[in-house]
Design a protein around this motif. Structure first.
Motif, mmCIF file in Angstrom:
data_model
loop_
_atom_site.group_PDB
_atom_site.id
_atom_site.type_symbol
_atom_site.label_atom_id
_atom_site.label_comp_id
_atom_site.label_asym_id
_atom_site.label_seq_id
_atom_site.Cartn_x
_atom_site.Cartn_y
_atom_site.Cartn_z
ATOM 1 N N ASP A 1 0.833 -1.207 0.000
ATOM 2 C CA ASP A 1 0.000 0.000 0.000
ATOM 3 C C ASP A 1 0.867 1.257 0.000
ATOM 4 O O ASP A 1 0.554 2.236 -0.682
ATOM 5 C CB ASP A 1 -0.920 0.006 1.222
ATOM 6 C CG ASP A 1 -1.997 -1.057 1.129
ATOM 7 O OD1 ASP A 1 -2.203 -1.587 0.021
ATOM 8 O OD2 ASP A 1 -2.611 -1.364 2.166
ATOM 9 N N GLU A 2 1.960 1.200 0.798
ATOM 10 C CA GLU A 2 2.824 2.375 0.855
ATOM 11 C C GLU A 2 3.499 2.614 -0.487
ATOM 12 O O GLU A 2 3.643 3.756 -0.930
ATOM 13 C CB GLU A 2 3.876 2.195 1.957
ATOM 14 C CG GLU A 2 3.296 2.296 3.364
ATOM 15 C CD GLU A 2 4.346 2.090 4.428
ATOM 16 O OE1 GLU A 2 5.503 1.808 4.064
ATOM 17 O OE2 GLU A 2 3.998 2.225 5.621
ATOM 18 N N VAL A 3 3.910 1.502 -1.134
ATOM 19 C CA VAL A 3 4.512 1.657 -2.462
ATOM 20 C C VAL A 3 3.500 2.245 -3.428
ATOM 21 O O VAL A 3 3.798 3.174 -4.191
ATOM 22 C CB VAL A 3 5.046 0.294 -2.967
ATOM 23 C CG1 VAL A 3 5.463 0.395 -4.429
ATOM 24 C CG2 VAL A 3 6.218 -0.155 -2.115
ATOM 25 N N GLU B 1 0.798 3.891 -2.613
ATOM 26 C CA GLU B 1 0.457 5.249 -2.203
ATOM 27 C C GLU B 1 1.548 6.221 -2.619
ATOM 28 O O GLU B 1 1.279 7.340 -3.071
ATOM 29 C CB GLU B 1 0.259 5.302 -0.690
ATOM 30 C CG GLU B 1 -0.108 6.669 -0.144
ATOM 31 C CD GLU B 1 -1.409 7.191 -0.719
ATOM 32 O OE1 GLU B 1 -1.561 8.417 -0.794
ATOM 33 O OE2 GLU B 1 -2.274 6.368 -1.091
ATOM 34 N N ARG B 2 2.829 5.769 -2.462
ATOM 35 C CA ARG B 2 3.929 6.624 -2.882
ATOM 36 C C ARG B 2 3.845 6.901 -4.378
ATOM 37 O O ARG B 2 4.057 8.021 -4.828
ATOM 38 C CB ARG B 2 5.266 5.967 -2.542
ATOM 39 C CG ARG B 2 6.476 6.876 -2.825
ATOM 40 C CD ARG B 2 7.788 6.220 -2.455
ATOM 41 N NE ARG B 2 7.836 5.931 -1.030
ATOM 42 C CZ ARG B 2 7.887 4.685 -0.537
ATOM 43 N NH1 ARG B 2 7.897 3.655 -1.349
ATOM 44 N NH2 ARG B 2 7.926 4.493 0.759
ATOM 45 N N SER B 3 3.487 5.830 -5.124
ATOM 46 C CA SER B 3 3.356 6.007 -6.568
ATOM 47 C C SER B 3 2.223 6.973 -6.888
ATOM 48 O O SER B 3 2.379 7.868 -7.731
ATOM 49 C CB SER B 3 3.112 4.652 -7.235
ATOM 50 O OG SER B 3 2.894 4.805 -8.612
ATOM 51 N N ARG B 4 1.073 6.768 -6.182
ATOM 52 C CA ARG B 4 -0.061 7.678 -6.419
ATOM 53 C C ARG B 4 0.305 9.104 -6.019
ATOM 54 O O ARG B 4 -0.054 10.063 -6.703
ATOM 55 C CB ARG B 4 -1.292 7.206 -5.641
ATOM 56 C CG ARG B 4 -1.962 5.970 -6.220
ATOM 57 C CD ARG B 4 -3.348 5.787 -5.624
ATOM 58 N NE ARG B 4 -3.300 5.598 -4.190
ATOM 59 C CZ ARG B 4 -3.187 4.406 -3.587
ATOM 60 N NH1 ARG B 4 -3.091 3.315 -4.326
ATOM 61 N NH2 ARG B 4 -3.174 4.299 -2.272
ATOM 62 N N THR B 5 1.007 9.207 -4.877
ATOM 63 C CA THR B 5 1.383 10.538 -4.405
ATOM 64 C C THR B 5 2.312 11.221 -5.391
ATOM 65 O O THR B 5 2.169 12.417 -5.705
ATOM 66 C CB THR B 5 2.062 10.428 -3.030
ATOM 67 O OG1 THR B 5 1.156 9.796 -2.119
ATOM 68 C CG2 THR B 5 2.452 11.801 -2.511
ATOM 69 N N GLU B 6 3.282 10.438 -5.883
ATOM 70 C CA GLU B 6 4.212 11.011 -6.860
ATOM 71 C C GLU B 6 3.481 11.425 -8.128
ATOM 72 O O GLU B 6 3.735 12.500 -8.692
ATOM 73 C CB GLU B 6 5.304 9.995 -7.172
ATOM 74 C CG GLU B 6 6.261 9.759 -6.001
ATOM 75 C CD GLU B 6 7.244 8.631 -6.277
ATOM 76 O OE1 GLU B 6 7.069 7.963 -7.322
ATOM 77 O OE2 GLU B 6 8.154 8.420 -5.460
ATOM 78 N N ASP B 7 2.528 10.544 -8.565
ATOM 79 C CA ASP B 7 1.742 10.908 -9.758
ATOM 80 C C ASP B 7 0.930 12.168 -9.503
ATOM 81 O O ASP B 7 0.875 13.071 -10.356
ATOM 82 C CB ASP B 7 0.816 9.748 -10.141
ATOM 83 C CG ASP B 7 1.586 8.535 -10.660
ATOM 84 O OD1 ASP B 7 2.771 8.697 -11.006
ATOM 85 O OD2 ASP B 7 0.992 7.446 -10.699
#
Length: 856
Positions: A463-465, A467-473
């Motif tokens: 989820d963190e990965v 979420e990090r990907s979503r956050t970066e996007d």
């Protein structure tokens, strides 16, 4: 078979039949009294000659005879037949044959039919069960059936000669049984003789072959004969001894007991004796033996011989002692081990062979591990009916294959997890399986908790990965939108300055020349229309870049949507049906109502364009709570309470590719000339500037829903000021002095000329330094009209310094791009008066007059 046509008089010349009287009646005593006229045959005088002749034959017969005549087979019989009828006479006279012998008709009916067909029948000793005196009895008869014919050979009945052979048959049966009994007796005698010979031979062979020390004691002289096992077992070479030698070899402590016991059987008339004692071997040691013997007596009961066999129990006793010790050790282990242990025995049940089992043994630890007490004697299908199939199948496989098994399973009844090992108890015919098990519930739960923890950690990492990907996007998207916003804001600022010059100049032209030159008026109006559309474009750019000044108020979205109904229906056209779904108890939001109306109108027009063939547009309001999880997935969104306005259409929908770019400025799927690509960008900018959230839900071919979330207003907001009615253009006079500060020469020139046109005395400056000098030099200045964005010192700082020097000075700002000088978080700072570029002469006149007339 018919009687008609044969009832004729035999004639006067025929000799008289002695069985018929002159009047035609029957002479026989047992027949004369019967009322023949009531029978199927009628009165005897009318009987046809063949019948009369047959009756005479029956009456002349010395043995039991009867005839049956006509279709009813009416019965006529002689006196010899009466005893065979029993209680059926005299009712049988003139009665149908089947009625008289109905109980045997299944046995004789086919034979009667055969005789009536013209064939004679003979049966000997036919068994029939008849009812003659009110009770059924087994009888045997020998009889013959003969067809009775008329003069032309037609069969009209049958005659039967019959003998009851019951006594003869029974006598034959008794003789046969006696012969069989005699044969059995002879066979038994022969069998006993053969068995005796066989028994003596078996005894001889057994004595030679057995491992027991067999002895044969002649009681008359005390002579004892031994077989060879005496030497093999005990080392004695003697084959023959006397009884004294035998007794001498019995242990002294056992000798008296044995001697008394044997003589008690011999002298007391008994036949069998057995006892255990110690017998001395040839080496002087004693063997544990078990001895048994049988006394053989003559016909008078006198004892002749005693034959017996001595069994060496030494090894067996040692083995039994070892077994007892082993069992003692096993029982101790059985009682003290921590593991549960049980033995189960399979049973056949309603579910089939080996479909159930019963506990035949269980140690104390069974209850401690399984949690079920007193299991011995309990069947598994009674103990755990819901899970019995699984346990039976597992242990049945062990029983049938002989292969041990280790496994772990939950005992659902008690909720415990058990680690089990099972093996077959030999031999297989015992149908038993032993089970050793341990309660591993704590370990299982710990392992399960560890697995769940690992799974949770894995999910959390994933989820963190993600979420990090979503956050970066999302961050990249936000940075892109911010960069584009800054670019478009800068463009809008410069464009607005140019438009301010164009629109202002056109307004001045219109005021001075349009009334006298109609053609010039048309040209000016066309130019104004183009300039206004350009101004709208820059407003959208500013809205997207979140740099348009907002005037938020307490907004009731239900009332706002209802107030737009006519405008929306006019904009949508007749082919699109408008529906509104308004939530009860809707919260108020804090937003700029004019810009919110533009947002709803923008979304409605977009929806209309997505439904070229018509459809349904639904505007819905609702109270919503966006939780922390949802807010965390959308950068910049705060969790909390929001007012939601959703616009849903039944149009073509968007593909994922289109949906990803929907908010990008200048992106459009419409034909050239039908859209600027700024509608959704403006929606996005306004919502973000208002502290809200916007989300698009769409699927190609399934329509689109755009949901706008505006923060709930929780405090008190000032009610909006009532709109002033439009009147004539407000003017100034020469006593009211306005200082215009603008770094852009074209805009400054238009502003100066427009204000002068409106009657004001105007001073001008191209920056803050020159403006401050004029303020100090002209205390009569009533209004500072300044641009916000200027080099070196912006309009806000200029106003602050001017008011420091002239506290009562009124200020009106103008800008095409705020850059947060007078607007913070999308809202005008308190007390700030602003007119956006480009503006018309009319708008400038109204705004200047409003500021000058205000109390602030």
């Amino acid at each position: 078979m018919k009687d008609s046509g044969m009832h004729k008089n035999v004639g006067a010349t025929a000799p008289r039949d002695p069985h018929f009287l002159p009047d035609g009646t029957l002479a026989a005593t047992h027949l004369a009294a019967h009322d023949w006229a009531a029978s199927a045959l009628g009165a005897p005088a009318t009987w046809p000659a063949p019948l009369r002749s047959a009756v005479s034959m029956v009456l002349d017969a010395p043995v039991p005879t009867w005839l049956a005549w006509g279709e009813a087979l009416t019965l006529v019989y002689n006196e010899a037949y009466v005893p065979l009828l029993g209680g059926k006479h005299p009712h049988a006279l003139g009665a149908p044959l089947q009625q008289v012998w109905g109980e045997v008709w299944p046995d004789v009916g086919d034979l009667v039919a055969q005789a009536l067909s013209g064939r004679s029948v003979y049966r000997e000793d036919l068994p029939l069960r008849v009812n003659r005196n009110g009770a059924d009895e087994q009888t045997w008869f020998t009889f013959s059936y003969v067809p009775l014919r008329d003069g032309v050979g037609a069969v009209h009945g049958l005659m039967c000669t019959v003998w009851e052979t019951t006594a003869k048959v029974r006598a034959q049966q008794a003789l046969e049984e006696a012969n069989r009994a005699l044969e059995r007796r002879v066979a038994e005698v022969e069998l006993r003789e053969a068995q005796k010979r066989e028994s003596e031979e078996r005894y001889r062979l057994a004595v030679l072959a057995t491992n027991d020390a067999v002895w044969d004691w002649q009681l008359a002289d005390g002579h004892v004969v031994w077989n060879r096992a005496l030497g093999a077992l005990f080392g004695h070479a003697e084959a023959e001894t006397d009884a004294g030698w035998w007794l001498d070899h019995i242990h002294p402590e056992d000798r008296g007991r044995i001697e008394r016991g044997i003589h008690a059987v011999i002298d007391g008339g008994g036949t069998g004796w057995s006892d255990g004692y110690r017998f001395r071997r040839a080496d002087g040691s004693y063997a544990d033996v078990f001895d048994r013997g049988t006394v053989l007596r003559d016909e008078a009961g006198e004892p002749l011989r005693m034959i017996g066999a001595m069994l060496d129990l030494t090894e067996r006793n040692r083995a039994e002692a070892a077994l007892r010790e082993s069992e003692r050790q096993f029982r101790t282990l059985f009682e003290i081990i921590d593991e549960g242990f049980c033995v189960i025995e399979f049973l056949d049940g309603p579910h089939g062979p080996l479909s159930d089992y019963v506990h035949v043994a269980a140690n104390p630890a069974y209850t401690a591990n399984a949690g079920i007490p007193d299991v011995v004697g309990q069947r598994v299908r009674d103990m755990v009916p819901q899970e019995a199939d699984g346990w039976v199948e597992t242990y049945r496989r062990v029983l049938l294959t002989g292969e041990p098994v280790r496994f772990e399973r939950e005992l659902v009844r008690t909720g415990r997890y058990l680690e089990l090992a099972a093996f077959r108890v030999e031999p297989p015919e015992r149908r038993q399986v032993a089970v050793l098990f341990l309660d591993v519930t704590k370990r299982h739960r710990a392992e399960q908790a560890l697995r769940e923890l690992n799974e949770t950690l894995e999910r959390r990492v994933a989820d963190e990965v993600a979420e990090r990907s979503r956050t970066e996007d999302a961050l990249r998207q936000a940075q892109k939108m911010e960069a584009v916003g800054q670019l478009t804001g800068g463009i809008a600022h410069d464009f607005n300055n140019m438009l301010a010059v164009v629109i202002g100049s056109l307004d001045l032209l219109a005021r001075r020349f349009a009334d006298s030159e109609p053609r010039a008026a048309r040209y000016i109006e066309s130019a104004r229309d183009g300039a206004r559309r350009a101004a709208q474009l820059t407003q959208r750019l500013l809205a997207f870049s979140r740099q348009q000044p907002l005037k938020p108020e307490a907004v009731d979205a239900n009332r706002l949507v209802a107030g737009m109904s006519d405008l929306l229906r006019h904009s949508l056209g007749a082919s699109v049906r408008l529906e509104t779904v308004q939530a009860g108890g809707l919260w108020r939001s804090h937003a700029d109502p004019n810009q919110l109306e533009n947002v709803i109108l923008n979304l409605a027009v977009n929806a209309r364009d997505a439904m070229p063939d018509g459809g349904r547009l639904t505007i819905e309001t609702a109270n919503c709570h966006l939780d922390e999880n949802y807010a965390a997935a959308h950068i910049g969104l705060a969790p909390g309470q929001y007012v939601m306005i959703a616009v849903t259409d039944t149009g073509a929908g968007m593909t994922p590719e289109v949906l990803a770019k929907a908010f990008d400025p200048f992106f459009t799927t419409k034909d050239v000339g039908r859209g600027t690509g700024l509608g959704l960008s403006q929606v996005y900018g306004f919502v973000k500037q208002s502290g809200g959230h916007v989300k698009i839900y769409s699927e190609h071919g399934q329509g689109t829903t755009v949901k706008v979330y505006l923060p709930r207003l929780t405090g008190h907001a000032e009610a909006p000021a009532p709109a002033k009615s439009a009147g004539s253009l407000p003017l100034g006079d020469a006593h009211e002095v306005v200082l215009v500060v603008e770094d852009e020469p074209g805009v400054r020139q238009f502003s100066v000329e427009a204000l002068a046109e409106l009657g004001y005395r105007v001073l001008e400056a191209d920056g803050a330094a020159a403006a401050l000098e004029l303020i100090d030099a002209h205390p009569e200045i009533a209004l500072l009209f300044t641009d916000v964005v200027m080099p070196e010192v912006n309009g806000r700082k200029l106003a602050d310094e001017a008011r420091r020097r002239r506290p009562g000075l009124k200020v009106l700002f103008t800008t095409g791009y705020t850059r947060n000088a007078v607007v913070h978080n999308g809202v005008l700072d308190p007390g700030v008066q602003l007119i956006g570029k480009p503006f018309t002469v009319e708008a400038l006149a109204a705004r200047v007059r409003e500021v000058l007339d205000s109390d602030g």
